[in-house]
Scaffold this motif. Structure first.
Motif, PDB file in Angstrom:
ATOM      1  N   MET A  41       1.030  -1.182   0.044  1.00  9.97           N
ATOM      2  CA  MET A  41      -0.129   0.119   0.032  1.00  9.97           C
ATOM      3  C   MET A  41       1.011   1.229  -0.026  1.00  9.97           C
ATOM      4  O   MET A  41       0.503   2.214  -0.849  1.00  9.97           O
ATOM      5  CB  MET A  41      -0.930   0.255   1.093  1.00  9.97           C
ATOM      6  CG  MET A  41      -1.996   1.093   1.187  1.00  9.97           C
ATOM      7  SD  MET A  41      -3.316   0.937   2.551  1.00  9.97           S
ATOM      8  CE  MET A  41      -4.134  -0.230   1.926  1.00  9.97           C
ATOM      9  N   SER A  42       2.027   1.426   0.851  1.00  8.24           N
ATOM     10  CA  SER A  42       2.883   2.533   0.884  1.00  8.24           C
ATOM     11  C   SER A  42       3.538   2.826  -0.356  1.00  8.24           C
ATOM     12  O   SER A  42       3.661   3.835  -0.919  1.00  8.24           O
ATOM     13  CB  SER A  42       3.819   2.192   2.002  1.00  8.24           C
ATOM     14  OG  SER A  42       3.045   2.126   3.238  1.00  8.24           O
ATOM     15  N   LEU A  43       3.982   1.582  -1.184  1.00  6.71           N
ATOM     16  CA  LEU A  43       4.654   1.798  -2.317  1.00  6.71           C
ATOM     17  C   LEU A  43       3.619   2.443  -3.459  1.00  6.71           C
ATOM     18  O   LEU A  43       4.026   3.003  -4.269  1.00  6.71           O
ATOM     19  CB  LEU A  43       5.239   0.308  -2.734  1.00  6.71           C
ATOM     20  CG  LEU A  43       5.932   0.218  -4.001  1.00  6.71           C
ATOM     21  CD1 LEU A  43       7.104   1.363  -3.992  1.00  6.71           C
ATOM     22  CD2 LEU A  43       6.296  -1.255  -4.543  1.00  6.71           C
ATOM     23  N   THR A  44       2.431   1.691  -3.316  1.00  5.54           N
ATOM     24  CA  THR A  44       1.588   2.308  -4.413  1.00  5.54           C
ATOM     25  C   THR A  44       1.102   3.781  -4.195  1.00  5.54           C
ATOM     26  O   THR A  44       1.005   4.603  -5.211  1.00  5.54           O
ATOM     27  CB  THR A  44       0.228   1.451  -4.205  1.00  5.54           C
ATOM     28  OG1 THR A  44       0.385   0.075  -4.659  1.00  5.54           O
ATOM     29  CG2 THR A  44      -0.997   1.942  -5.150  1.00  5.54           C
ATOM     30  N   LEU A  45       1.175   4.003  -2.953  1.00  5.91           N
ATOM     31  CA  LEU A  45       0.872   5.425  -2.647  1.00  5.91           C
ATOM     32  C   LEU A  45       1.929   6.341  -2.947  1.00  5.91           C
ATOM     33  O   LEU A  45       1.758   7.580  -3.518  1.00  5.91           O
ATOM     34  CB  LEU A  45       0.509   5.730  -1.170  1.00  5.91           C
ATOM     35  CG  LEU A  45      -0.905   5.301  -0.651  1.00  5.91           C
ATOM     36  CD1 LEU A  45      -0.857   5.090   0.871  1.00  5.91           C
ATOM     37  CD2 LEU A  45      -2.072   5.992  -1.054  1.00  5.91           C
ATOM     38  N   TRP A  46       3.108   5.859  -2.662  1.00  7.65           N
ATOM     39  CA  TRP A  46       4.374   6.829  -3.327  1.00  7.65           C
ATOM     40  C   TRP A  46       4.315   6.754  -4.651  1.00  7.65           C
ATOM     41  O   TRP A  46       4.513   7.950  -5.305  1.00  7.65           O
ATOM     42  CB  TRP A  46       5.597   5.882  -2.845  1.00  7.65           C
ATOM     43  CG  TRP A  46       6.967   6.614  -2.940  1.00  7.65           C
ATOM     44  CD1 TRP A  46       7.050   7.745  -3.219  1.00  7.65           C
ATOM     45  CD2 TRP A  46       8.186   5.903  -2.995  1.00  7.65           C
ATOM     46  NE1 TRP A  46       8.644   8.060  -3.550  1.00  7.65           N
ATOM     47  CE2 TRP A  46       9.139   7.100  -3.179  1.00  7.65           C
ATOM     48  CE3 TRP A  46       8.616   4.759  -2.404  1.00  7.65           C
ATOM     49  CZ2 TRP A  46      10.463   6.801  -3.314  1.00  7.65           C
ATOM     50  CZ3 TRP A  46      10.080   4.593  -2.617  1.00  7.65           C
ATOM     51  CH2 TRP A  46      10.799   5.527  -2.876  1.00  7.65           C
ATOM     52  N   LEU A  47       4.362   5.601  -5.496  1.00  9.73           N
ATOM     53  CA  LEU A  47       4.070   5.929  -6.945  1.00  9.73           C
ATOM     54  C   LEU A  47       2.776   6.687  -7.261  1.00  9.73           C
ATOM     55  O   LEU A  47       3.187   7.643  -8.513  1.00  9.73           O
ATOM     56  CB  LEU A  47       3.969   4.735  -7.489  1.00  9.73           C
ATOM     57  CG  LEU A  47       5.262   3.874  -7.266  1.00  9.73           C
ATOM     58  CD1 LEU A  47       4.883   2.307  -7.986  1.00  9.73           C
ATOM     59  CD2 LEU A  47       6.596   4.321  -8.130  1.00  9.73           C
ATOM     60  N   ALA A  48       1.590   6.806  -6.855  1.00  9.50           N
ATOM     61  CA  ALA A  48       0.600   7.467  -7.306  1.00  9.50           C
ATOM     62  C   ALA A  48       0.550   8.751  -6.746  1.00  9.50           C
ATOM     63  O   ALA A  48       0.134   9.623  -7.620  1.00  9.50           O
ATOM     64  CB  ALA A  48      -0.575   6.626  -6.637  1.00  9.50           C
ATOM     65  N   SER A  49       0.738   9.088  -5.510  1.00  2.92           N
ATOM     66  CA  SER A  49       0.809  10.655  -4.973  1.00  2.92           C
ATOM     67  C   SER A  49       1.774  11.389  -4.715  1.00  2.92           C
ATOM     68  O   SER A  49       1.703  12.573  -4.797  1.00  2.92           O
ATOM     69  CB  SER A  49      -0.426  10.360  -3.545  1.00  2.92           C
ATOM     70  OG  SER A  49       0.418   9.885  -2.623  1.00  2.92           O
TER      71      SER A  49
END
Length: 210
Positions: free
Chosen positions: A105-113
């Motif tokens: 989840m953290s990796l996805t948020l990093w890439l996304a936001s």
């Protein structure tokens, strides 16, 4: 390993990391659950509005654009997962899987936001990605509870996490944030206007605020 033993057997640095990550993820879920605009289309804090903004500067914009038509479902999923991961981490229920979920989840948020934030250390998502990865690698390396037992006890423990997630989301709806709280962040950015130099007349002044 029961809950009390799991805390006692961990070294203090790991206890601090576990406590911080667990509490933070539950708080993140609560923040979304108590935001009346998070799942309301047209609201400044609507998850769809956030995803749309993320897609303009994210390296995974192609994936985000495909999520836009399912924004509400994505928002519900993220909110419940934050509650579940936080609760599982604190209660030592499938801890390795919870850590893996937190990392993903953290990796996805990093890439996304926050991928566009430079330098990278100003973005909290990058720090949480490494914190969850470190916690996951420690648990995986220790070979403790890396599997979820498919038995009555395992089912009850996982069901407990699911129940906590649903209950947390439901209770959050009963205690919504005030309009001031939900609009403070968006209001500040929305009130700022970009003024072109060419629009100024000779001798005209303007009071700029930061």
């Amino acid at each position: 390993m029961n809950l009390k033993t799991s805390w006692r057997n961990q070294i203090w640095p790991l206890r601090v990391l576990r406590l911080w990550l667990g509490v933070t993820w539950i708080y993140a879920g609560w923040d979304k659950a108590s935001d009346p605009g998070f799942l309301t289309s047209g609201s400044p804090t609507f998850i769809g509005t956030q995803l749309s903004a993320y897609s303009t500067s994210s390296p995974i914009d192609f994936a985000i654009n495909r999520m836009l038509e399912h924004s509400t479902q994505i928002g519900i999923f993220v909110m419940l997962m934050e509650f579940a991961i936080g609760a599982a981490t604190l209660l030592w229920i499938a801890p390795t899987w919870a850590a893996m979920g937190g990392f993903a989840m953290s990796l996805t948020l990093w890439l996304a936001s926050s991928w566009h934030i430079k330098p990278y250390f100003l973005a909290s998502d990058s720090a949480y990605t490494i914190l969850w990865l470190t916690y996951f690698l420690f648990l995986y390396g220790s070979r403790r509870n890396s599997k979820v037992a498919i038995d009555r006890r395992g089912f009850l423990r996982v069901s407990t996490v699911a129940a906590i997630a649903v209950a947390g989301a439901a209770v959050g709806k009963l205690f919504p944030k005030t309009l001031t709280e939900t609009s403070s962040a968006s209001g500040k950015s929305a009130s700022k206007k970009i003024i072109e130099d060419a629009s100024f007349k000779v001798g005209q002044t303007h009071n700029f605020v930061s």
